[in-house]
Design an enzyme around this catalytic site. Structure first.
Site, PDB file in Angstrom:
ATOM      1  CE1 TYR A  81      65.039  99.014  76.161  1.00 16.13           C
ATOM      2  CE2 TYR A  81      62.595  98.538  75.432  1.00 16.13           C
ATOM      3  CZ  TYR A  81      63.629  98.348  77.073  1.00 16.13           C
ATOM      4  OH  TYR A  81      63.640  97.974  77.606  1.00 16.13           O
TER       5      TYR A  81
ATOM      6  CD  GLU B 185      65.976 105.234  79.346  1.00 12.82           C
ATOM      7  OE1 GLU B 185      65.632 104.125  80.693  1.00 12.82           O
ATOM      8  OE2 GLU B 185      67.016 104.127  79.232  1.00 12.82           O
TER       9      GLU B 185
ATOM     10  CE  LYS C  53      62.244  95.171  80.076  1.00 12.98           C
ATOM     11  NZ  LYS C  53      63.873  94.193  79.577  1.00 12.98           N
TER      12      LYS C  53
ATOM     13  CG  ASN D  54      65.275  91.228  80.393  1.00 10.39           C
ATOM     14  OD1 ASN D  54      64.161  91.575  80.418  1.00 10.39           O
ATOM     15  ND2 ASN D  54      66.325  91.338  80.443  1.00 10.39           N
TER      16      ASN D  54
ATOM     17  CG  HIS E   1      64.575  99.862  81.459  1.00 11.98           C
ATOM     18  ND1 HIS E   1      65.690  99.154  80.107  1.00 11.98           N
ATOM     19  CD2 HIS E   1      64.441 101.012  81.558  1.00 11.98           C
ATOM     20  CE1 HIS E   1      66.597 100.933  80.375  1.00 11.98           C
ATOM     21  NE2 HIS E   1      66.358 102.144  81.091  1.00 11.98           N
TER      22      HIS E   1
END
Ligand code: IDP
Ligand code: MG
Length: 151
Positions: free
Chosen positions: A52, A129, A12, A115, A118
């Site tokens: 998402y 995805e 990310k 975080n 993914h």
């Protein structure tokens, strides 16, 4: 290869900005997973909304959308037996403060807002995805000599 799976990984924008592409890629490579797709790109709002889609109605979605599109991220497709679970286990629990030491999220993070990574959470999510970020032609089929010693 028995039970071979492909799964989508994102490094990310926080990971890219912190200069962690190399160390995080190493986590997946040293585990034995094979990279079959690799890009550096800023995720678009349309891609984020599709990726998402299960979260668009949640209170945190505007912050997630802002974060995930805020700068370049790395999109990876990795392959291997049980790759979906292996990646989720390597990444750690969603909240870094609850992740087990040794996982990426625990070793590099503190809060859920940043975080780092993914991983797709199942076979259907993985195929959905992967298609958001990669065309079929961008996924590379190859055999590694070292596979004889890993899988
Ligand atoms: P996962 O990434 O471990 O599958 P999900 O619950 O599917 O976790 O949430 C997707 C992503 O949305 C998380 O990785 C995190 O970046 C973000 N997120 C989830 N819940 C929150 C929250 O409460 N605050 C801020 N961001 C959140
Ligand atoms: Mg999820």
């Amino acid at each position: 290869m028995a039970n071979a799976e492909r799964t989508l990984v994102l490094l990310k924008p926080d990971a890219v900005n912190r200069g962690l592409i190399g160390p995080l890629l190493t986590r997946y490579e040293q585990r034995g997973l094979k990279l079959v797709g690799l890009k550096l790109a800023t995720i678009t709002e349309a891609q984020a909304r599709e990726h998402y889609s299960e979260h668009v109605e949640k209170g945190f979605f505007p912050a997630l959308l802002n974060f995930i599109t805020s700068g370049p991220s790395v999109q990876l497709v990795v392959e291997g037996p049980d790759a979906i679970r292996i990646v989720r286990d390597t990444n750690g629990a969603t909240k870094p403060n609850e992740s087990a030491p040794g996982t990426i999220r625990a070793d590099y993070g503190i809060t859920i807002d940043f975080n780092l990574v993914h991983g797709s959470d199942g076979v259907d999510a993985a195929s959905k995805e992967i298609a958001i970020y990669f065309s079929a032609a961008e996924l590379i089929e190859y055999t590694r000599a070292v596979d004889a010693w890993i899988v």
